[in-house]
Design a protein around this motif. Sequence first.
Motif, PDB file in Angstrom:
ATOM      1  N   ILE A  32      -5.401  -7.003   1.501  1.00  0.00           N
ATOM      2  CA  ILE A  32      -4.328  -7.584   2.372  1.00  0.00           C
ATOM      3  C   ILE A  32      -4.341  -7.695   3.866  1.00  0.00           C
ATOM      4  CG2 ILE A  32      -1.785  -6.655   3.123  1.00  0.00           C
ATOM      5  CD1 ILE A  32      -1.890  -4.953   0.826  1.00  0.00           C
ATOM      6  N   TYR A  33      -5.212  -6.990   4.556  1.00  0.00           N
ATOM      7  CA  TYR A  33      -5.660  -7.003   5.984  1.00  0.00           C
ATOM      8  C   TYR A  33      -7.092  -7.303   6.152  1.00  0.00           C
ATOM      9  CZ  TYR A  33      -1.349  -3.755   5.571  1.00  0.00           C
ATOM     10  OH  TYR A  33      -0.303  -3.170   5.362  1.00  0.00           O
ATOM     11  N   GLU A  34      -7.259  -7.732   7.693  1.00  0.00           N
ATOM     12  CA  GLU A  34      -8.749  -8.028   7.888  1.00  0.00           C
ATOM     13  C   GLU A  34      -9.045  -6.815   8.918  1.00  0.00           C
ATOM     14  OE1 GLU A  34      -8.910 -11.709   9.768  1.00  0.00           O
ATOM     15  OE2 GLU A  34      -8.911 -12.930   7.863  1.00  0.00           O
ATOM     16  N   PHE A  35     -10.364  -6.401   8.848  1.00  0.00           N
ATOM     17  CA  PHE A  35     -10.974  -5.125   9.391  1.00  0.00           C
ATOM     18  C   PHE A  35     -12.214  -5.777  10.102  1.00  0.00           C
ATOM     19  CE2 PHE A  35      -8.786  -3.149   5.942  1.00  0.00           C
ATOM     20  CZ  PHE A  35      -7.645  -2.359   6.776  1.00  0.00           C
ATOM     21  N   ASP A  36     -12.382  -5.069  11.532  1.00  0.00           N
ATOM     22  CA  ASP A  36     -13.770  -5.368  12.258  1.00  0.00           C
ATOM     23  C   ASP A  36     -14.773  -4.630  11.663  1.00  0.00           C
ATOM     24  OD1 ASP A  36     -12.771  -7.325  14.405  1.00  0.00           O
ATOM     25  OD2 ASP A  36     -11.256  -5.824  14.805  1.00  0.00           O
ATOM     26  N   LEU A  37     -14.514  -3.424  11.239  1.00  0.00           N
ATOM     27  CA  LEU A  37     -15.557  -2.569  10.720  1.00  0.00           C
ATOM     28  C   LEU A  37     -15.092  -1.581   9.480  1.00  0.00           C
ATOM     29  CD1 LEU A  37     -18.627  -1.709  11.111  1.00  0.00           C
ATOM     30  CD2 LEU A  37     -17.645  -0.016  12.806  1.00  0.00           C
ATOM     31  N   ALA A  38     -15.547  -1.080   8.642  1.00  0.00           N
ATOM     32  CA  ALA A  38     -15.153  -0.350   7.820  1.00  0.00           C
ATOM     33  C   ALA A  38     -16.157   1.236   7.829  1.00  0.00           C
ATOM     34  CB  ALA A  38     -15.171  -0.530   6.061  1.00  0.00           C
ATOM     35  N   VAL A  39     -15.353   2.291   7.956  1.00  0.00           N
ATOM     36  CA  VAL A  39     -16.198   3.645   7.799  1.00  0.00           C
ATOM     37  C   VAL A  39     -16.116   4.184   6.493  1.00  0.00           C
ATOM     38  CG1 VAL A  39     -16.450   5.882   8.797  1.00  0.00           C
ATOM     39  CG2 VAL A  39     -15.821   3.577  10.225  1.00  0.00           C
ATOM     40  N   LYS A  44     -11.636 -11.538 -11.049  1.00  0.00           N
ATOM     41  CA  LYS A  44     -10.729 -11.483 -12.096  1.00  0.00           C
ATOM     42  C   LYS A  44      -9.748 -12.338 -12.057  1.00  0.00           C
ATOM     43  CE  LYS A  44      -8.445  -7.596  -9.612  1.00  0.00           C
ATOM     44  NZ  LYS A  44      -8.151  -6.217  -9.759  1.00  0.00           N
ATOM     45  N   SER A  45      -9.089 -12.274 -13.498  1.00  0.00           N
ATOM     46  CA  SER A  45      -7.920 -13.186 -13.513  1.00  0.00           C
ATOM     47  C   SER A  45      -6.723 -12.376 -14.074  1.00  0.00           C
ATOM     48  CB  SER A  45      -8.052 -14.302 -14.354  1.00  0.00           C
ATOM     49  OG  SER A  45      -6.792 -15.225 -14.473  1.00  0.00           O
ATOM     50  N   ASP A  46      -6.011 -11.700 -13.101  1.00  0.00           N
ATOM     51  CA  ASP A  46      -4.926 -10.699 -13.577  1.00  0.00           C
ATOM     52  C   ASP A  46      -3.595 -11.157 -12.770  1.00  0.00           C
ATOM     53  OD1 ASP A  46      -4.983  -9.842 -11.212  1.00  0.00           O
ATOM     54  OD2 ASP A  46      -6.022  -7.774 -11.792  1.00  0.00           O
ATOM     55  N   LEU A  47      -2.323 -10.542 -13.271  1.00  0.00           N
ATOM     56  CA  LEU A  47      -0.862 -10.967 -12.548  1.00  0.00           C
ATOM     57  C   LEU A  47      -0.989 -10.769 -11.102  1.00  0.00           C
ATOM     58  CD1 LEU A  47       1.846 -11.993 -13.200  1.00  0.00           C
ATOM     59  CD2 LEU A  47       2.401  -9.535 -13.565  1.00  0.00           C
ATOM     60  N   PHE A  48      -1.563  -9.721 -10.736  1.00  0.00           N
ATOM     61  CA  PHE A  48      -1.634  -9.207  -9.406  1.00  0.00           C
ATOM     62  C   PHE A  48      -2.560 -10.355  -8.430  1.00  0.00           C
ATOM     63  CE2 PHE A  48      -3.841  -7.420  -5.645  1.00  0.00           C
ATOM     64  CZ  PHE A  48      -2.567  -6.941  -4.749  1.00  0.00           C
ATOM     65  N   SER A  49      -3.672 -10.663  -8.983  1.00  0.00           N
ATOM     66  CA  SER A  49      -4.379 -11.760  -8.504  1.00  0.00           C
ATOM     67  C   SER A  49      -3.831 -13.047  -8.291  1.00  0.00           C
ATOM     68  CB  SER A  49      -5.888 -11.667  -9.005  1.00  0.00           C
ATOM     69  OG  SER A  49      -6.433 -10.602  -8.942  1.00  0.00           O
ATOM     70  N   LYS A  50      -3.080 -13.331  -9.151  1.00  0.00           N
ATOM     71  CA  LYS A  50      -2.325 -14.592  -9.424  1.00  0.00           C
ATOM     72  C   LYS A  50      -1.275 -14.699  -8.430  1.00  0.00           C
ATOM     73  CE  LYS A  50      -0.581 -17.908 -12.741  1.00  0.00           C
ATOM     74  NZ  LYS A  50      -0.389 -18.256 -14.197  1.00  0.00           N
ATOM     75  N   LYS A  51      -0.415 -13.703  -8.211  1.00  0.00           N
ATOM     76  CA  LYS A  51       0.477 -13.535  -7.226  1.00  0.00           C
ATOM     77  C   LYS A  51      -0.050 -13.649  -5.973  1.00  0.00           C
ATOM     78  CE  LYS A  51       4.077 -10.977  -9.691  1.00  0.00           C
ATOM     79  NZ  LYS A  51       4.873  -9.778  -9.778  1.00  0.00           N
ATOM     80  N   SER A  52      -1.126 -12.922  -5.717  1.00  0.00           N
ATOM     81  CA  SER A  52      -1.699 -13.198  -4.278  1.00  0.00           C
ATOM     82  C   SER A  52      -2.228 -14.535  -3.848  1.00  0.00           C
ATOM     83  CB  SER A  52      -3.006 -12.183  -4.250  1.00  0.00           C
ATOM     84  OG  SER A  52      -2.592 -10.883  -4.507  1.00  0.00           O
ATOM     85  N   LEU A  53      -2.640 -15.182  -5.145  1.00  0.00           N
ATOM     86  CA  LEU A  53      -3.125 -16.661  -4.916  1.00  0.00           C
ATOM     87  C   LEU A  53      -2.141 -17.510  -4.755  1.00  0.00           C
ATOM     88  CD1 LEU A  53      -5.199 -18.995  -5.169  1.00  0.00           C
ATOM     89  CD2 LEU A  53      -4.897 -18.981  -7.450  1.00  0.00           C
ATOM     90  N   ASN A  54      -0.764 -17.502  -5.228  1.00  0.00           N
ATOM     91  CA  ASN A  54       0.335 -18.146  -4.841  1.00  0.00           C
ATOM     92  C   ASN A  54       0.786 -18.030  -3.359  1.00  0.00           C
ATOM     93  OD1 ASN A  54       0.651 -19.174  -7.559  1.00  0.00           O
ATOM     94  ND2 ASN A  54       1.754 -17.653  -8.203  1.00  0.00           N
ATOM     95  N   VAL A  55       0.608 -16.717  -2.769  1.00  0.00           N
ATOM     96  CA  VAL A  55       1.050 -16.607  -1.439  1.00  0.00           C
ATOM     97  C   VAL A  55       0.238 -17.348  -0.687  1.00  0.00           C
ATOM     98  CG1 VAL A  55       1.139 -14.917   0.420  1.00  0.00           C
ATOM     99  CG2 VAL A  55       1.794 -14.401  -1.762  1.00  0.00           C
ATOM    100  N   PHE A  56      -1.295 -17.382  -0.538  1.00  0.00           N
ATOM    101  CA  PHE A  56      -2.457 -18.164   0.097  1.00  0.00           C
ATOM    102  C   PHE A  56      -2.161 -19.588  -0.199  1.00  0.00           C
ATOM    103  CE2 PHE A  56      -5.242 -14.178  -0.994  1.00  0.00           C
ATOM    104  CZ  PHE A  56      -4.768 -13.671   0.274  1.00  0.00           C
TER     105      PHE A  56
END
Length: 235
Positions: free
Chosen positions: A46-53, A193-205
């Motif tokens: 969902i978000y973009e980060f400059d660094l992950a700890v 992966k190809s699931d419902l959540f990913s497909k919904k995310s793709l539609n938003v993009f």
Amino acid sequence: MTDNKRILLVEDDQSLGYLLSEYLEMKDFEVRWVKNGKEALLALEIYEFDLAVLDVMMPEMDGFTLAKKIRHKYNDTPFLFLTARSMKIDVLKGFSLGAVDYLKKPIDEEELVVRLHSLLERLTVGEKQTKSKATGEVAIGDYIFSIVLHELKHKDGEIQKLTKRESDVLSLLVQHKNELCSHKQILNNLWGKSDLFSKKSLNVFISHLRKCFSKDPSIRIDNLHGQGFVFRTRV
């Protein structure tokens, strides 16, 4: 728009997670604290980060496994390990996975802030050098798409910033312009992966990308129901 650096903190210890997130926010970082690897992957979606700890010892998914997934799906997000595991083999494993640093607990909060600033400055310089070498530009109608910079520039000079995932989706569509790009092809390539959540995310993009090309009516992203998308543009 804030210029504060965005940190993803993955720490399952309630007390330490709260202490570090509060302290880093006091030092003008934007912090999103999650308590396990699954929450971390959702945040990265969902978000973009400059660094992950990343903590290493976590239930369900340890930090090393999480790091592998980050490298596979979010390769432009640098990460470091913050852990009590200080054996040489663990440190070497951390760096072999692509970590930019490996910090040992317990760590002084002030030292952590200094290390974070130093790392982020170094990463920013490296990113600028990479961008200056090549922008990977592709002409699309009245636009220039910079794959490396994640930018879409119209001929009138307007520049639109894309997220990494939006840029990845557009890049795949452009590779198959004027051809059907199936849902499964896009999802398996970019989401793994190809699931419902990913497909919904793709539609938003896809919806956002359509808006990005609104100044050139010859460019369309057509949805073929139940099949996928066709990126139509002048050849």
